[in-house]
Design a protein around this motif. Structure first.
Motif, mmCIF file in Angstrom:
data_model
loop_
_atom_site.group_PDB
_atom_site.id
_atom_site.type_symbol
_atom_site.label_atom_id
_atom_site.label_comp_id
_atom_site.label_asym_id
_atom_site.label_seq_id
_atom_site.Cartn_x
_atom_site.Cartn_y
_atom_site.Cartn_z
ATOM 1 N N ARG A 123 37.426 43.530 33.150
ATOM 2 C CA ARG A 123 38.520 42.544 33.135
ATOM 3 C C ARG A 123 39.211 42.409 34.490
ATOM 4 N NH1 ARG A 123 41.683 40.470 29.848
ATOM 5 N NH2 ARG A 123 43.524 41.690 30.335
ATOM 6 N N ASN A 129 46.154 42.029 37.357
ATOM 7 C CA ASN A 129 46.513 41.821 35.959
ATOM 8 C C ASN A 129 47.935 42.289 35.681
ATOM 9 O OD1 ASN A 129 43.974 40.821 35.597
ATOM 10 N ND2 ASN A 129 43.182 42.579 34.478
ATOM 11 N N ALA A 132 50.567 39.953 36.896
ATOM 12 C CA ALA A 132 50.763 38.774 36.055
ATOM 13 C C ALA A 132 51.726 39.067 34.911
ATOM 14 C CB ALA A 132 49.427 38.295 35.496
ATOM 15 N N GLU A 133 51.793 40.316 34.496
ATOM 16 C CA GLU A 133 52.655 40.675 33.373
ATOM 17 C C GLU A 133 54.040 41.123 33.811
ATOM 18 O OE1 GLU A 133 51.314 42.200 29.644
ATOM 19 O OE2 GLU A 133 49.543 43.010 30.635
ATOM 20 N N LEU A 177 41.150 37.751 51.647
ATOM 21 C CA LEU A 177 40.993 36.571 50.792
ATOM 22 C C LEU A 177 39.691 36.622 50.012
ATOM 23 C CD1 LEU A 177 42.123 33.311 52.616
ATOM 24 C CD2 LEU A 177 43.224 34.544 50.755
ATOM 25 N N GLU A 180 39.852 39.480 47.340
ATOM 26 C CA GLU A 180 40.654 39.143 46.169
ATOM 27 C C GLU A 180 39.970 38.057 45.340
ATOM 28 O OE1 GLU A 180 43.706 40.815 45.373
ATOM 29 O OE2 GLU A 180 42.653 42.035 46.847
ATOM 30 N N GLY A 181 39.413 37.087 46.024
ATOM 31 C CA GLY A 181 38.696 36.037 45.313
ATOM 32 C C GLY A 181 37.548 36.603 44.508
ATOM 33 N N MET A 188 37.329 37.117 35.712
ATOM 34 C CA MET A 188 37.380 35.977 34.805
ATOM 35 C C MET A 188 35.990 35.486 34.431
ATOM 36 S SD MET A 188 40.628 33.843 36.333
ATOM 37 C CE MET A 188 40.851 32.854 34.858
ATOM 38 N N ARG B 123 54.711 32.240 41.535
ATOM 39 C CA ARG B 123 54.029 33.392 40.947
ATOM 40 C C ARG B 123 52.527 33.168 40.787
ATOM 41 N NH1 ARG B 123 55.099 37.376 38.059
ATOM 42 N NH2 ARG B 123 54.261 36.578 36.106
ATOM 43 N N MET B 127 46.682 30.030 35.169
ATOM 44 C CA MET B 127 45.476 30.400 34.423
ATOM 45 C C MET B 127 45.102 31.858 34.697
ATOM 46 S SD MET B 127 44.716 27.649 32.777
ATOM 47 C CE MET B 127 45.511 26.038 32.838
ATOM 48 N N ILE B 128 45.164 32.236 35.940
ATOM 49 C CA ILE B 128 44.860 33.623 36.285
ATOM 50 C C ILE B 128 45.855 34.565 35.615
ATOM 51 C CG2 ILE B 128 44.794 35.291 38.175
ATOM 52 C CD1 ILE B 128 43.773 33.048 39.977
ATOM 53 N N ASN B 129 47.127 34.197 35.660
ATOM 54 C CA ASN B 129 48.142 35.038 35.025
ATOM 55 C C ASN B 129 47.942 35.101 33.516
ATOM 56 O OD1 ASN B 129 49.225 35.402 37.539
ATOM 57 N ND2 ASN B 129 50.987 34.077 37.234
ATOM 58 N N HIS B 131 45.184 34.700 31.917
ATOM 59 C CA HIS B 131 43.982 35.477 31.624
ATOM 60 C C HIS B 131 44.260 36.974 31.626
ATOM 61 C CE1 HIS B 131 40.110 37.493 32.582
ATOM 62 N NE2 HIS B 131 39.628 36.601 31.746
ATOM 63 N N ALA B 132 45.188 37.381 32.463
ATOM 64 C CA ALA B 132 45.529 38.805 32.513
ATOM 65 C C ALA B 132 46.224 39.252 31.234
ATOM 66 C CB ALA B 132 46.428 39.082 33.715
ATOM 67 N N GLU B 133 46.882 38.326 30.572
ATOM 68 C CA GLU B 133 47.624 38.696 29.356
ATOM 69 C C GLU B 133 46.810 38.490 28.100
ATOM 70 O OE1 GLU B 133 51.836 38.435 28.889
ATOM 71 O OE2 GLU B 133 51.891 36.874 30.417
ATOM 72 N N ILE B 145 41.564 28.362 29.601
ATOM 73 C CA ILE B 145 41.568 29.096 30.868
ATOM 74 C C ILE B 145 40.190 29.048 31.528
ATOM 75 C CG2 ILE B 145 41.821 31.385 31.884
ATOM 76 C CD1 ILE B 145 43.802 32.010 29.562
ATOM 77 N N LYS B 149 38.669 26.952 35.087
ATOM 78 C CA LYS B 149 37.978 27.570 36.215
ATOM 79 C C LYS B 149 36.557 27.031 36.338
ATOM 80 C CE LYS B 149 41.414 29.995 37.649
ATOM 81 N NZ LYS B 149 42.152 29.461 38.823
ATOM 82 N N GLU B 180 40.248 30.887 45.016
ATOM 83 C CA GLU B 180 40.855 31.861 44.110
ATOM 84 C C GLU B 180 41.575 32.950 44.899
ATOM 85 O OE1 GLU B 180 40.790 31.493 40.567
ATOM 86 O OE2 GLU B 180 40.235 29.573 41.429
ATOM 87 N N GLY B 181 40.945 33.401 45.955
ATOM 88 C CA GLY B 181 41.577 34.413 46.791
ATOM 89 C C GLY B 181 42.898 33.920 47.348
ATOM 90 N N VAL B 184 45.572 33.931 44.544
ATOM 91 C CA VAL B 184 46.049 35.274 44.202
ATOM 92 C C VAL B 184 46.912 35.854 45.321
ATOM 93 C CG1 VAL B 184 45.341 37.646 43.794
ATOM 94 C CG2 VAL B 184 44.182 35.796 42.605
ATOM 95 N N GLY B 187 50.200 34.153 45.239
ATOM 96 C CA GLY B 187 51.012 34.549 44.089
ATOM 97 C C GLY B 187 51.578 35.946 44.207
#
Lengths: 213, 213
Positions: A123, A129, A132-133, A177, A180-181, A188, B123, B127-129, B131-133, B145, B149, B180-181, B184, B187
DNA sequence: GGGTGAGTATACAGATCGGTCTACTATGGG
DNA sequence: CCCATAGTAGACCGATCTGTATACTCACCC
């Protein structure tokens, strides 16, 4: 926060400061079981979705033991992330140490991430992750999250410096970058082998930046 | 999943399928207020951290209205993400339409992301956030989500095709990684102007891939 | 042998969770 | 006129949440 320059130390040996301001908890057998269960559950289901009762049950421990050791759920979260961070850094350092050239050391980071992710991270990145929370920067776990990313950025910059001293900062950010990407795309499931692809792109990037390597 | 080829349609005109299998909810005034409040709260604090009572209160609406419109919190989550996705695609298409060359159209995606993020996404990517939840792939929001992507990846691939027909898939994935990088890194505040930096790297990547552009 | 630390077992507290319910109002169209 | 629709107001439900409490056991160690 604070001065992020951690001496001049070689990037391979700075496995400290992962616990930063959050003093760790004495790791009694019960605490260890809690941390193991919490780590698994938090990662698989998300932090907010997992309650302390479930953690205690999965750990085979009573709630009293859990609260005697950690005091609060937030502290379990902090220990979870700090522990993950610590183990990741140790894992990564092993990869770095067996590489010699600056170029292969950069790629070794991607190798480590790829292997680390494939063996236990379906995940994606725990820090991304968790971020995000955990929206509140005042949350005790926030510093662990941002600290890890700052450390990774500094690592990439340090690794880039021998290759391109003048452009180390810039090259480090570009590598960050891609890294992280790759983590996000992998987590995902956007396309297969995302971290391996990020590695290839990093290789091309380094080659283009320093054709004389 | 399924055959991801959605006709041969020009990528700028495919703003449908954002709601996929999840039938939307009739947008009465009350429903709109709920969606607005939920969108803001979900994004700022996280999905699990926000309760329906708070959503109703912030929307200036009773819980009965909320449940009459949406039926369940999960459905509000679906609508939140589908709505965000829909508005993002419309925003992006406007940027794409005012660019002509394949090269500038690729960069226009990064321009759109940069502006979109700076004006309303401190933040990072919703969608990424989310997905983490949302760990469970069976969750009704999961398809929204992954659908977004997948659409972005297809868009990058389509945009890359005129430049490098044989390497479109590969180039599309590399652009996706950078994008995506950037999201993130932006954010999480890893370093400033992350999306702008991703744009620069994308530019270099395209230049290197197609020196004759 | 007495105290300390780590643990079990279990009950409980107060708040909040997602969700339902009844009763009533206002509005607009056939 | 009448009825469906969209809404307010607010009580209520059972479950779950984080966190605390009491009482007891066991091991170790001075």
């Amino acid at each position: 926060m604070s001065e992020h320059g951690q001496r001049r130390s070689d990037a391979t040996r700075a496995p400290d400061n992962s616990g930063q301001g959050s003093r760790r908890v004495p790791m009694t057998p019960g605490a260890r079981k809690v941390l193991e269960a919490a780590g698994r559950l938090f990662y698989e289901r998300g932090i907010h979705a997992v309650g302390v009762d479930l953690i205690a049950a999965e750990a085979g421990v009573t709630k009293k033991t859990l609260y005697d050791r950690f005091g609060a759920k937030d502290q379990i979260v902090v220990e979870y992330l700090a522990d993950r961070d610590e183990r990741w850094r140790a894992f990564l350092v092993a990869y770095l140490e067996r590489s010699r050239s600056p170029r292969s050391r950069i790629l070794a980071v991607f190798d480590a991430s790829r292997d680390w992710a494939e063996q236990s991270l379906p995940r994606g990145c725990s820090m991304i992750n968790a971020h995000a929370e955990i929206a509140d920067p005042a949350h005790p776990a926030y510093a662990v999250i941002t600290g890890q990313k700052a450390w990774m950025l500094e690592l990439f910059t340090d690794l880039a410096r021998p290759l391109a001293p003048r452009r180390a900062k810039s090259l480090g950010r570009s590598l960050m970058l891609l890294h992280e990407g790759g983590l996000v795309a992998y987590g995902m499931g956007i396309f297969p082998d995302a971290i391996e692809r990020a590695r290839q792109d990093a290789q091309a990037l380094v080659r283009a930046a320093v054709p004389s390597g």
